[in-house]
Design a protein around this motif. Structure first.
Motif, PDB file in Angstrom:
ATOM      1  N   SER A  19       0.899  -1.182  -0.170  1.00 39.34           N
ATOM      2  CA  SER A  19      -0.096   0.066   0.030  1.00 39.34           C
ATOM      3  C   SER A  19       1.031   1.330   0.174  1.00 39.34           C
ATOM      4  O   SER A  19       2.204   1.197   0.176  1.00 39.34           O
ATOM      5  N   ILE A  20       0.307   2.205  -0.353  1.00 41.30           N
ATOM      6  CA  ILE A  20       0.995   3.742  -0.251  1.00 41.30           C
ATOM      7  C   ILE A  20       0.289   4.599   0.596  1.00 41.30           C
ATOM      8  O   ILE A  20      -1.090   4.817   0.588  1.00 41.30           O
ATOM      9  N   PRO A  21       0.821   5.548   1.480  1.00 44.10           N
ATOM     10  CA  PRO A  21       0.292   6.230   2.207  1.00 44.10           C
ATOM     11  C   PRO A  21      -0.521   7.367   1.570  1.00 44.10           C
ATOM     12  O   PRO A  21       0.189   7.638   0.260  1.00 44.10           O
ATOM     13  N   MET A  22      -1.512   7.852   1.942  1.00 44.72           N
ATOM     14  CA  MET A  22      -2.466   8.884   1.183  1.00 44.72           C
ATOM     15  C   MET A  22      -1.626  10.219   0.759  1.00 44.72           C
ATOM     16  O   MET A  22      -1.516  10.580  -0.223  1.00 44.72           O
ATOM     17  N   ASP A  23      -0.910  10.647   1.827  1.00 43.25           N
ATOM     18  CA  ASP A  23       0.025  11.704   1.484  1.00 43.25           C
ATOM     19  C   ASP A  23       0.927  11.555   0.658  1.00 43.25           C
ATOM     20  O   ASP A  23       0.905  12.456  -0.285  1.00 43.25           O
ATOM     21  N   SER A  24       1.655  10.628   0.355  1.00 50.53           N
ATOM     22  CA  SER A  24       2.570  10.418  -0.465  1.00 50.53           C
ATOM     23  C   SER A  24       1.938  10.189  -1.987  1.00 50.53           C
ATOM     24  O   SER A  24       2.392  10.707  -3.031  1.00 50.53           O
ATOM     25  N   LEU A  25       0.897   9.593  -1.922  1.00 43.99           N
ATOM     26  CA  LEU A  25      -0.003   9.420  -3.149  1.00 43.99           C
ATOM     27  C   LEU A  25      -0.273  10.951  -3.644  1.00 43.99           C
ATOM     28  O   LEU A  25      -0.258  11.141  -4.979  1.00 43.99           O
ATOM     29  N   GLN A  67     -11.316   5.833   3.078  1.00 45.57           N
ATOM     30  CA  GLN A  67     -11.132   6.432   4.625  1.00 45.57           C
ATOM     31  C   GLN A  67      -9.733   5.813   5.315  1.00 45.57           C
ATOM     32  O   GLN A  67      -9.734   6.025   6.495  1.00 45.57           O
ATOM     33  N   ASN A  68      -8.910   5.151   4.598  1.00 47.12           N
ATOM     34  CA  ASN A  68      -7.847   4.736   5.059  1.00 47.12           C
ATOM     35  C   ASN A  68      -6.896   5.733   4.887  1.00 47.12           C
ATOM     36  O   ASN A  68      -6.653   6.338   3.812  1.00 47.12           O
ATOM     37  N   ILE A  69      -5.795   5.562   5.636  1.00 43.54           N
ATOM     38  CA  ILE A  69      -4.591   6.409   5.423  1.00 43.54           C
ATOM     39  C   ILE A  69      -3.422   5.804   4.528  1.00 43.54           C
ATOM     40  O   ILE A  69      -2.850   6.505   3.868  1.00 43.54           O
ATOM     41  N   ASN A  70      -3.620   4.689   4.351  1.00 46.08           N
ATOM     42  CA  ASN A  70      -2.831   3.749   3.456  1.00 46.08           C
ATOM     43  C   ASN A  70      -3.688   3.236   2.323  1.00 46.08           C
ATOM     44  O   ASN A  70      -4.899   2.537   2.541  1.00 46.08           O
ATOM     45  N   VAL A  71      -3.418   3.421   1.097  1.00 49.16           N
ATOM     46  CA  VAL A  71      -4.172   3.070  -0.210  1.00 49.16           C
ATOM     47  C   VAL A  71      -3.423   1.742  -0.749  1.00 49.16           C
ATOM     48  O   VAL A  71      -2.380   1.935  -1.259  1.00 49.16           O
ATOM     49  N   PRO A  72      -4.193   0.716  -0.884  1.00 49.92           N
ATOM     50  CA  PRO A  72      -3.732  -0.649  -1.484  1.00 49.92           C
ATOM     51  C   PRO A  72      -3.350  -0.146  -3.109  1.00 49.92           C
ATOM     52  O   PRO A  72      -4.074   0.417  -3.667  1.00 49.92           O
ATOM     53  N   ILE A  73      -2.011  -0.686  -3.488  1.00 47.83           N
ATOM     54  CA  ILE A  73      -1.688  -0.412  -4.827  1.00 47.83           C
ATOM     55  C   ILE A  73      -2.353  -1.241  -5.781  1.00 47.83           C
ATOM     56  O   ILE A  73      -2.635  -0.522  -6.858  1.00 47.83           O
ATOM     57  N   ALA A  74      -2.999  -2.060  -5.282  1.00 47.03           N
ATOM     58  CA  ALA A  74      -3.684  -3.166  -6.257  1.00 47.03           C
ATOM     59  C   ALA A  74      -5.032  -2.294  -6.703  1.00 47.03           C
ATOM     60  O   ALA A  74      -5.315  -2.163  -7.946  1.00 47.03           O
ATOM     61  N   SER A  75      -5.436  -1.426  -5.718  1.00 47.06           N
ATOM     62  CA  SER A  75      -6.573  -0.696  -5.919  1.00 47.06           C
ATOM     63  C   SER A  75      -6.288   0.263  -6.817  1.00 47.06           C
ATOM     64  O   SER A  75      -7.143   0.993  -7.914  1.00 47.06           O
ATOM     65  N   ILE A  76      -5.140   0.925  -6.815  1.00 45.78           N
ATOM     66  CA  ILE A  76      -4.668   2.163  -7.579  1.00 45.78           C
ATOM     67  C   ILE A  76      -4.578   1.596  -9.128  1.00 45.78           C
ATOM     68  O   ILE A  76      -4.854   2.275  -9.890  1.00 45.78           O
ATOM     69  N   ARG A  77      -3.987   0.503  -9.256  1.00 45.95           N
ATOM     70  CA  ARG A  77      -3.690  -0.180 -10.467  1.00 45.95           C
ATOM     71  C   ARG A  77      -5.017  -0.468 -11.071  1.00 45.95           C
ATOM     72  O   ARG A  77      -4.993  -0.024 -12.483  1.00 45.95           O
ATOM     73  N   LYS A  78      -6.398  -0.603 -10.618  1.00 44.88           N
ATOM     74  CA  LYS A  78      -7.631  -1.027 -11.037  1.00 44.88           C
ATOM     75  C   LYS A  78      -8.147   0.313 -11.690  1.00 44.88           C
ATOM     76  O   LYS A  78      -8.944   0.395 -12.524  1.00 44.88           O
ATOM     77  N   GLN A  79      -7.538   1.309 -11.121  1.00 47.37           N
ATOM     78  CA  GLN A  79      -8.239   2.828 -11.724  1.00 47.37           C
ATOM     79  C   GLN A  79      -7.213   3.402 -12.840  1.00 47.37           C
ATOM     80  O   GLN A  79      -7.679   4.132 -13.579  1.00 47.37           O
ATOM     81  N   ILE A  80      -6.082   2.885 -13.005  1.00 48.57           N
ATOM     82  CA  ILE A  80      -5.160   3.708 -14.048  1.00 48.57           C
ATOM     83  C   ILE A  80      -4.975   2.658 -15.335  1.00 48.57           C
ATOM     84  O   ILE A  80      -4.648   1.422 -14.959  1.00 48.57           O
TER      85      ILE A  80
END
Length: 128
Positions: free
Chosen positions: A10-16, A80-93
């Protein structure tokens, strides 16, 4: 990185968000180059250069990137999480290069602040 590894990270929301700001900054550069190319073509149609045509081809990347960033922003608005799963990001991009920049980009790039831009609006934007 394999799909299985994405499921674990996962990646921290602030870094993303910082990476997203860097991507938007890159997209403004593509837009600026396309604007310059259009200006060159309009003012000197007989002297169109290969650079101008290449810059205009950047509009496709700009459009696709904006579509991806819009989907990602919509997805993130529901998190609502502080960390976002990278797999979830991949599904959007859709764009692989954009995905890589979002999760792996170093955080040291400075994004321009609004006061550094000139406002170039001319004429009446809302004619009666």
């Amino acid at each position: 990185m394999s799909h299985i590894e994405y499921e674990k990270r996962s990646i921290p929301m602030d870094s993303l968000h910082l990476h997203m700001a860097n991507v938007f900054d890159e997209l403004t550069e593509i837009c600026q180059n396309a604007e310059s190319a259009v200006g060159e073509i309009l003012h000197h149609p007989n002297k169109t250069t290969d650079q101008s045509l290449i810059a205009l081809q950047g509009l496709d990347r700009l459009r696709q990137s904006l579509e991806d960033m819009s989907r990602l922003s919509n997805f993130l608005s529901k998190q609502q999480n502080i960390n976002v799963p990278i797999a979830s990001i991949r599904k959007q991009i859709v764009l692989t290069g954009l995905f890589t920049r979002l999760i792996d980009k170093p955080e040291n790039k400075r994004v321009s602040i609004a006061s550094e831009y000139d406002e170039l609006w001319e004429g009446n934007l809302f004619p009666e």
